[in-house]
Design a protein around this motif. Structure first.
Motif, PDB file in Angstrom:
ATOM      1  N   SER A 138      30.245  14.298 -28.119  1.00 20.85           N
ATOM      2  CA  SER A 138      31.507  13.596 -27.866  1.00 20.85           C
ATOM      3  C   SER A 138      32.227  14.197 -26.671  1.00 20.85           C
TER       4      SER A 138
ATOM      5  N   ALA B 180      26.376   8.712 -25.004  1.00 21.78           N
ATOM      6  CA  ALA B 180      26.837   7.664 -25.917  1.00 21.78           C
ATOM      7  C   ALA B 180      25.688   7.106 -26.738  1.00 21.78           C
ATOM      8  N   GLU B 181      24.535   6.936 -26.122  1.00 16.50           N
ATOM      9  CA  GLU B 181      23.377   6.403 -26.847  1.00 16.50           C
ATOM     10  C   GLU B 181      22.884   7.408 -27.892  1.00 16.50           C
TER      11      GLU B 181
ATOM     12  N   SER C  86      25.287   7.201 -30.716  1.00 13.75           N
ATOM     13  CA  SER C  86      25.122   5.940 -31.441  1.00 13.75           C
ATOM     14  C   SER C  86      23.950   6.004 -32.414  1.00 13.75           C
ATOM     15  N   LYS C  87      22.913   6.730 -32.046  1.00 10.63           N
ATOM     16  CA  LYS C  87      21.777   6.895 -32.959  1.00 10.63           C
ATOM     17  C   LYS C  87      22.177   7.729 -34.175  1.00 10.63           C
TER      18      LYS C  87
ATOM     19  N   PRO D 113      25.047   5.045 -36.377  1.00  7.90           N
ATOM     20  CA  PRO D 113      24.722   3.645 -36.068  1.00  7.90           C
ATOM     21  C   PRO D 113      25.760   2.653 -36.572  1.00  7.90           C
TER      22      PRO D 113
ATOM     23  N   ASP E   3      29.024   2.999 -36.332  1.00  5.81           N
ATOM     24  CA  ASP E   3      30.279   3.147 -35.602  1.00  5.81           C
ATOM     25  C   ASP E   3      30.380   2.036 -34.555  1.00  5.81           C
ATOM     26  N   SER E   4      31.219   1.041 -34.812  1.00  7.71           N
ATOM     27  CA  SER E   4      31.326  -0.109 -33.907  1.00  7.71           C
ATOM     28  C   SER E   4      31.938   0.288 -32.563  1.00  7.71           C
TER      29      SER E   4
ATOM     30  N   LEU F 148      31.434   3.050 -30.929  1.00  2.76           N
ATOM     31  CA  LEU F 148      30.357   3.580 -30.096  1.00  2.76           C
ATOM     32  C   LEU F 148      29.480   2.464 -29.557  1.00  2.76           C
ATOM     33  N   ALA F 149      29.167   1.509 -30.406  1.00  2.54           N
ATOM     34  CA  ALA F 149      28.335   0.389 -29.961  1.00  2.54           C
ATOM     35  C   ALA F 149      29.009  -0.349 -28.805  1.00  2.54           C
TER      36      ALA F 149
ATOM     37  N   VAL G 296      28.789   1.799 -25.620  1.00  2.00           N
ATOM     38  CA  VAL G 296      27.466   1.750 -25.002  1.00  2.00           C
ATOM     39  C   VAL G 296      27.328   0.476 -24.163  1.00  2.00           C
TER      40      VAL G 296
END
Length: 801
Positions: free
Chosen positions: A760, A779-780, A783-784, A787, A789-790, A792-793, A796
């Motif tokens: 972060s 960020a990717e 996100s993994k 998964p 966390d909207s 983060l999506a 990305v």
């Protein structure tokens, strides 16, 4: 996701230091604190640094409790039992239990006290006799040579230690021991229990120090009916025991009612024979081979509570004492806090680490033998403590020799004599230099796990010149890929201890498994990186108290407003240890916010928690635990008293210093906060937690240059603590050194690639710098890990555009 990113590592259970053997040399004390931190993606680096400096992180330890004896019972001594139980007494007389401790006299002392000398770390110790007393001239608490009288012997084979009593009632275990083995086996010599170190008077492991104290470390398991008798006000002991060694009542409990029953007239005897427990688990039980497989099967399912295992576990488990009110046959967690599997003492597959005492309770409770209903006295005579048959005969009671002692099973036809069952399934560990002890996990050798995650295996214990890969291929050639054994959780614990991205899923599978042993499920719950509330709710009603305790540990760091609905049910748990842990967790919830129906339950459990710490008021960890409890109850004056008491007992106990400094922070006493930390650093200059806390204190005082230096030292001294590197990087950035901060983050991410904190921060700083490529990569990765966390999506997608 690593647990350090959202909450602390599972707390190290420090009350009564459960990792200490009651006859063993103490290990170097480990820090006993836990972090509470928050890492929020949306908070800017400078603002986050300010919040951290203002005290989002704080420390707390755990603790232990005070006794009551069951009314109407008293100890009568083994002699009172011998009249009726003559055969059992004969067996006991020859046992190590009988010789666990004794008065030092011509019969009990086995060491050479004929003016023998031994040199260690620049000190020449001398063992001699004078006026019928056994004496040793060695370095005392001030490092100077002095003469001490040996008051007691401790143990008999393969070594014997010696105890020295001080005027304040303290009894200390000398670290120079006598090797009682025959001379041809290397024995009949004096040796030091820390041969590879140089333990002098200023070392915490010196024989005169806290961690070699018999009253706390040893007495409960080497004598019968022990009452520690510590006076916290005077800092003195008046420890008593009903019998100097491990007698009948050490396992059967106080026997006055049974003796009265036995002496009564037969016609007047009732059904109740006055014994506190009937060890009848094997009564009427037979084992027979399952048709066509020769697999032994118990004639009846085992009881959920194994009375023998819980009773033996009192001394054969890594545990801390909660109360002296112990009763045989009850769950050990009623009066003791049992250590779960952690990276400090166990390998990921559950094996004990080489430098640790081989306590049999935890390994045995992981075994298929335990799962199938085997108990201690199936293999050991309970009175002599010897095996019930020589060699492999004890295994052959159930495991058909024609199958398991065949070359087809052993595959060592060229070895004479062939390796016995323990060679492969109970590998030895050498403890206290000369004491060989077998692992009781009864494992199938897994050299393939050695290849994958570095755990030890029995094959390479013998074939030291060969690689683990060689051993794995050989085992696969013999047995194929099947038969991996009962212990299948190594990858899950390795994942969380190595901060792997799939740790949460792997541990959750173990925690929710109906096949995994209770102690393993409990450990998995406690180690979950993120609490799985569905799993925890189910586990809080599990019949195994260890699982309930693991579920409570899994709630560590959860906000108080979420805790009550989950943990409060355990305030009235039938097992005291569970109630105590629930009270510890819920202490921060103000009384006014507690449901009226639960307040009395909390008050009762909280009183038990406090009593547990008072029992061990001679220990800095218990005093620190109590201080933390009072601090969470907003009782700052009592918290300060306890933290100060901990530091008087042991100035090097850094958790107390960190906790006290944080208390002063909360009270606005910043100068006192800094002073406490600097005093602690004078004796523990290499302790990263002290440097970290001092760094935050200096930030609050706007002394940024000094703060950064302290935070740098913390990150350097403890590279395994990703949080320290994270805070240091945030501090660098807040002082205009963004590139240096990114360099710190990148370096720490090499060791902690799945740390949300580090990722972060690296993401935020990369975006600030305008490095979109790096920001997208971070960020990717985040996100993994998260998964669902909207935000983060969406981030990305934005970065990709």
């Amino acid at each position: 996701m690593t647990k350090g990113s959202r909450k602390s590592r599972r707390r190290q259970k420090a009350q009564a230091r459960p990792e200490q053997d009651r006859s063993a040399p103490a290990q170097r004390p480990a820090p006993t604190f836990r972090w509470r931190t928050a890492a929020l993606l949306a908070i800017g680096a400078g603002a986050l640094f300010f919040l951290l400096a203002s005290g989002l992180s704080w420390f707390k330890t755990s603790g232990t409790s005070q006794p009551t004896r069951e009314a109407g019972l008293s100890f009568v001594g083994s002699q009172a039992c011998s009249g009726c139980h003559q055969a059992e007494t004969r067996l006991w007389q020859s046992s190590q239990h009988r010789h666990a401790m004794d008065h030092a006299n011509d019969t009990s002392v086995r060491g050479d006290f004929n003016d023998a000398a031994f040199e260690y770390a620049g000190t020449r110790s001398r063992f001699f006799r004078q006026d019928g007393r056994f004496l040793v001239e060695t370095d005392g608490p001030d490092g100077k040579l002095a003469t001490f009288e040996v008051k007691y012997t401790f143990g008999i084979d393969p070594l014997q230690q010696y105890l020295i009593e001080f005027p304040d009632g303290r009894v200390q275990a000398l670290s120079i021991a006598w090797d009682t083995r025959p001379k041809e086996q290397g024995g009949q010599r004096w040796f030091h229990l820390y041969p590879d170190g140089a333990i002098t008077h200023d070392d915490p492991l010196h024989w005169t120090k806290l961690n070699q104290n018999w009253n706390f470390m040893c007495a409960e398991c080497h004598s019968t009916g022990v009452l520690k008798g510590y006076d916290a006000g005077k800092d003195t002991f008046a420890t008593t025991f009903s019998e100097i060694s491990v007698g009948c009542e050490a396992c059967h409990g106080a026997g006055s009612r049974h003796v009265a029953w036995a002496r009564g007239k037969p016609a007047s005897r009732g059904v109740d024979d006055g014994l506190l427990v009937a060890f009848d688990e094997r009564t009427g039980i037979t084992w027979s081979a399952l048709a066509g497989t020769m697999t032994p099967t118990r004639s009846a399912p085992p009881a959920a509570l194994r009375k023998e295992v819980e009773t033996c576990g009192r001394c054969h488990a890594r545990r801390g004492q909660l109360s002296e009110d112990w009763t045989p046959g009850r769950p050990l967690s009623e009066t003791h806090q049992v250590a779960l599997l952690d990276r400090q003492h166990f390998h990921a597959d559950g094996q004990m680490r080489d430098d640790e005492e081989t306590y049999n309770y935890a390994p045995f409770k992981q075994s298929r033998m335990f799962a199938k209903g085997v108990t201690c006295s199936d293999c050991h005579d309970p009175h002599s403590a010897t095996l019930k048959a020589p060699g492999d005969g004890v295994c052959a009671q159930c495991h058909a020799p024609e199958k398991y002692q065949s070359t087809a099973h052993r595959h060592h036809a060229d070895v004479s004599p062939p390796p016995g069952c323990p060679s492969c399934h109970m590998p030895e560990r050498r403890y206290m230099v000369v004491d060989r002890r077998h692992d009781h996990g009864f494992r199938i050798p897994r050299p393939d796990l050695s290849v994958q995650i570095g755990t030890p295996n029995a094959c390479n214990e013998c074939h030291r010149g060969k690689s683990a890969m060689w051993a794995a291929r050989q085992v696969e050639t013999w047995f194929g890929m099947e038969g991996r054994g009962h212990q299948t959780w190594a990858s899950a614990f390795h994942a969380v201890w190595s901060e792997a991205a799939d740790a949460q899923a792997l541990l959750a599978a173990i925690a929710g498994s109906g096949d995994a042993p209770g102690i393993v499920r409990a450990s998995a719950l406690a180690e979950l990186p993120v609490p799985d509330f569905d799993l925890i709710r189910r586990a809080l009603s599990d019949p195994d108290p260890l699982v309930r305790l693991g579920a409570l540990d899994g709630l560590e760091g959860v906000a108080p407003e979420q805790l009550w609905s989950l943990a409060s049910l355990r305030l009235s748990d039938p097992v005291r240890g569970v109630r105590i842990r629930a009270a510890d967790l819920l202490a921060a919830v103000p009384s006014a916010q507690q449901p009226a129906a639960d307040r009395d339950k909390f008050a009762w459990a909280a009183a038990e928690f406090v009593a547990a710490q008072r029992l061990n008021a001679d220990r800095p960890d218990a005093r620190t635990a109590l201080g933390g409890f009072f601090a969470r109850q907003a009782n700052a004056s009592e918290a300060e008293i306890e933290y100060r008491a901990a530091l008087r007992l042991d100035p090097s106990f850094t958790a107390a210093a960190v906790n006290l400094s944080d208390l002063y922070r909360q009270l606005g006493r910043e100068s006192d906060c800094e002073q406490v930390l600097r005093e602690a650093l004078a004796t523990s200059a290499q302790d990263a937690s002290l440097h970290h806390a001092l760094g935050l204190a200096l930030v609050r005082k706007q002394r940024n240059e000094g703060a950064l230096d302290e935070l740098r030292q913390a990150a350097s001294l403890a590279p395994g603590q990703a949080h320290y590197a994270y805070v240091y990087a945030v501090g660098l950035n807040a002082n205009g050194r963004r590139d240096d901060a990114l360099a710190v983050l990148k370096e720490s991410l090499r060791a902690h690639p799945n740390s949300p904190e580090l990722l972060s921060a690296a993401l935020n700083l990369s975006r600030e710098k305008g490095d979109v490529v790096a920001a997208l990569a971070y960020a990717e990765r985040l996100s993994k890990l998260m998964p669902d966390d909207s935000r983060l999506a969406d981030l990305v997608k934005e970065l990709k555009r």
